[in-house]
Design a protein around this motif. Structure first.
Motif, PDB file in Angstrom:
ATOM      1  N   SER A  44      43.075   6.886  58.724  1.00  0.00           N
ATOM      2  CA  SER A  44      43.991   7.188  59.709  1.00  0.00           C
ATOM      3  C   SER A  44      45.018   6.774  59.089  1.00  0.00           C
ATOM      4  O   SER A  44      44.729   5.866  58.033  1.00  0.00           O
ATOM      5  CB  SER A  44      43.940   6.777  60.758  1.00  0.00           C
ATOM      6  N   LEU A  45      46.307   6.460  59.685  1.00  0.00           N
ATOM      7  CA  LEU A  45      47.186   6.080  58.648  1.00  0.00           C
ATOM      8  C   LEU A  45      47.154   4.752  59.022  1.00  0.00           C
ATOM      9  O   LEU A  45      47.835   4.144  58.121  1.00  0.00           O
ATOM     10  CB  LEU A  45      48.705   7.197  59.047  1.00  0.00           C
ATOM     11  N   GLN A  46      46.691   4.005  60.451  1.00  0.00           N
ATOM     12  CA  GLN A  46      46.659   2.490  60.599  1.00  0.00           C
ATOM     13  C   GLN A  46      45.367   2.508  59.246  1.00  0.00           C
ATOM     14  O   GLN A  46      45.826   1.361  58.484  1.00  0.00           O
ATOM     15  CB  GLN A  46      47.010   2.237  61.944  1.00  0.00           C
ATOM     16  N   GLY A  47      44.788   2.774  59.424  1.00  0.00           N
ATOM     17  CA  GLY A  47      43.034   2.520  58.786  1.00  0.00           C
ATOM     18  C   GLY A  47      43.874   2.396  57.218  1.00  0.00           C
ATOM     19  O   GLY A  47      42.955   1.249  56.948  1.00  0.00           O
ATOM     20  N   HIS A  60      52.000   5.116  47.906  1.00  0.00           N
ATOM     21  CA  HIS A  60      53.419   5.141  48.824  1.00  0.00           C
ATOM     22  C   HIS A  60      53.258   6.018  50.266  1.00  0.00           C
ATOM     23  O   HIS A  60      53.670   5.768  50.811  1.00  0.00           O
ATOM     24  CB  HIS A  60      54.155   6.252  47.839  1.00  0.00           C
ATOM     25  N   PHE A  61      52.564   6.937  49.976  1.00  0.00           N
ATOM     26  CA  PHE A  61      51.692   7.809  51.132  1.00  0.00           C
ATOM     27  C   PHE A  61      50.734   8.059  51.809  1.00  0.00           C
ATOM     28  O   PHE A  61      49.432   7.790  50.489  1.00  0.00           O
ATOM     29  CB  PHE A  61      52.437   9.825  51.255  1.00  0.00           C
ATOM     30  N   GLN A  62      50.337   8.635  52.858  1.00  0.00           N
ATOM     31  CA  GLN A  62      49.193   9.038  53.166  1.00  0.00           C
ATOM     32  C   GLN A  62      49.278   9.956  54.531  1.00  0.00           C
ATOM     33  O   GLN A  62      50.199  10.187  55.034  1.00  0.00           O
ATOM     34  CB  GLN A  62      48.220   7.935  54.040  1.00  0.00           C
ATOM     35  N   SER A  63      48.574  11.293  53.702  1.00  0.00           N
ATOM     36  CA  SER A  63      48.433  12.344  54.996  1.00  0.00           C
ATOM     37  C   SER A  63      46.505  12.712  55.337  1.00  0.00           C
ATOM     38  O   SER A  63      45.469  12.382  54.636  1.00  0.00           O
ATOM     39  CB  SER A  63      48.741  14.311  53.831  1.00  0.00           C
ATOM     40  N   ASP A  64      46.634  12.378  56.701  1.00  0.00           N
ATOM     41  CA  ASP A  64      45.925  11.794  57.217  1.00  0.00           C
ATOM     42  C   ASP A  64      44.912  13.370  57.681  1.00  0.00           C
ATOM     43  O   ASP A  64      45.452  14.294  57.351  1.00  0.00           O
ATOM     44  CB  ASP A  64      45.824  11.418  59.149  1.00  0.00           C
ATOM     45  N   ALA A  65      43.882  13.286  58.485  1.00  0.00           N
ATOM     46  CA  ALA A  65      42.556  14.616  58.841  1.00  0.00           C
ATOM     47  C   ALA A  65      43.715  15.676  58.941  1.00  0.00           C
ATOM     48  O   ALA A  65      43.256  16.801  59.366  1.00  0.00           O
ATOM     49  CB  ALA A  65      41.809  13.902  59.711  1.00  0.00           C
ATOM     50  N   SER A  66      44.694  15.445  60.389  1.00  0.00           N
ATOM     51  CA  SER A  66      45.667  16.435  60.799  1.00  0.00           C
ATOM     52  C   SER A  66      46.882  16.501  60.389  1.00  0.00           C
ATOM     53  O   SER A  66      47.890  17.540  60.303  1.00  0.00           O
ATOM     54  CB  SER A  66      45.936  15.666  61.959  1.00  0.00           C
ATOM     55  N   GLY A  67      47.093  16.237  58.713  1.00  0.00           N
ATOM     56  CA  GLY A  67      48.223  16.219  58.161  1.00  0.00           C
ATOM     57  C   GLY A  67      49.725  15.181  58.450  1.00  0.00           C
ATOM     58  O   GLY A  67      50.941  15.182  58.363  1.00  0.00           O
ATOM     59  N   MET A  96      45.227  11.436  50.118  1.00  0.00           N
ATOM     60  CA  MET A  96      44.550  11.990  51.557  1.00  0.00           C
ATOM     61  C   MET A  96      43.033  11.717  52.045  1.00  0.00           C
ATOM     62  O   MET A  96      42.994  11.150  51.277  1.00  0.00           O
ATOM     63  CB  MET A  96      44.319  13.415  50.868  1.00  0.00           C
ATOM     64  N   ALA A  97      43.631  12.244  53.416  1.00  0.00           N
ATOM     65  CA  ALA A  97      41.614  11.457  53.773  1.00  0.00           C
ATOM     66  C   ALA A  97      41.161  12.343  53.551  1.00  0.00           C
ATOM     67  O   ALA A  97      41.080  13.354  53.479  1.00  0.00           O
ATOM     68  CB  ALA A  97      41.947  11.255  55.340  1.00  0.00           C
ATOM     69  N   ASP A  98      39.461  11.850  53.878  1.00  0.00           N
ATOM     70  CA  ASP A  98      38.462  13.215  53.481  1.00  0.00           C
ATOM     71  C   ASP A  98      38.130  13.422  54.678  1.00  0.00           C
ATOM     72  O   ASP A  98      38.089  13.031  55.719  1.00  0.00           O
ATOM     73  CB  ASP A  98      37.042  12.407  52.604  1.00  0.00           C
TER      74      ASP A  98
END
Ligand SMILES: [Zn+2]
Length: 257
Positions: A44-47, A60-67, A96-98
């Motif tokens: 997750s974003l926190q994870g 710099h960024f993360q896109s999670d399972a729901s975008g 990007m989350a898998d």
């Protein structure tokens, strides 16, 4: 609190929280590329922040399972992301989350499309260059690693195309709203609709006539060659001749009984 980018979609702000881990170098660079990564997990974003609290890494960024998008490092700063000094200086890294784990490491469509949209924005607003194969990378461009996984390698052309579509979107000026002045029309009702009263209409016609005469006068009578007066005299003579003909016709015409 350090601000996120001024994106047109929500960005969860983890910049100060990541800075507190010490796993970032606060020096700024002019970024020239974007690098995609995958989590090697379904974070997750926190994870992912929690991972970076112990692992000496960042992006710099993360896109999670729901975008959904989170930001962790100021966009111009040096994230500990690519395992390559040049890559860390000049590239903006997006995690990007898998969706699935090994061996495919699939990334959900909503996740990679969201990451691509963000990249398109970054190319438009930060990098200020068009995205191509020469500046859109996956992690293994910079060092020997599997990141961003075989699935992202497989769909890379689609990913790049999506970045290019959004870059175009974010660099195309918005269409101005319709003009408020009425457009020319031959519709009599529409023309009369422009006036509230008969007097307004008469005043407008009088003004138009006055302007027309004014234009005529300034065009011909201020002619330094002196031909303006000649043209005016010709016109007057022509009008007089027409009137003469009309009078003769009227005099010689007997109404039929
Ligand atoms: Zn990576």
């Amino acid at each position: 609190m350090t601000a996120t980018i001024a994106y047109d979609l929500p960005v969860a702000n983890f910049i100060d929280a990541l800075s507190a881990t010490g796993h970032v170098t606060h020096s700024k660079y002019k970024k020239t590329s974007v690098t995609f990564h995958h989590n090697g997990g379904r974070l997750s974003l926190q994870g992912i922040l929690d991972v970076w609290k112990t692992r000496p890494a960042s992006a710099h960024f993360q896109s999670d399972a729901s975008g959904r998008v989170g930001q962790y490092v100021d966009v111009n700063e040096y994230a500990w992301a690519t395992g390559n000094t040049y890559g860390n200086c000049y590239s903006i890294s997006i995690e990007m989350a898998d969706l699935t784990l090994a061996p495919e490491w699939k990334v959900a469509e909503v996740t990679w499309r969201s990451a691509a949209r963000l990249a398109g924005w970054l190319f438009a607003k930060v990098i200020k260059a068009a995205p191509t194969r020469s500046n859109v990378f996956v992690h293994h461009h910079w060092k020997s690693t599997d990141c961003a996984g075989p699935y992202i390698d497989k769909i890379f052309n689609d990913l790049l195309e999506e970045v290019q579509v959004w870059y175009k979107h974010f660099t195309t000026p918005t269409v101005p709203s319709k003009p408020t002045t009425p457009t020319p029309t031959d519709d009599w009702e529409a023309i009369m609709g422009l006036f509230n009263t008969k007097d307004e209409f008469i005043a407008a016609v009088a003004k138009g006539t006055e302007q027309g005469v004014g234009n005529y006068m300034s065009r011909f009578l201020k002619d330094e060659a002196g031909t303006g007066d000649t043209i005016l005299d010709d016109t007057k003579a022509h009008r007089a001749a027409e009137l003469d003909v009309l009078n003769k016709i009227a005099a010689n015409t007997t109404p039929k009984v």
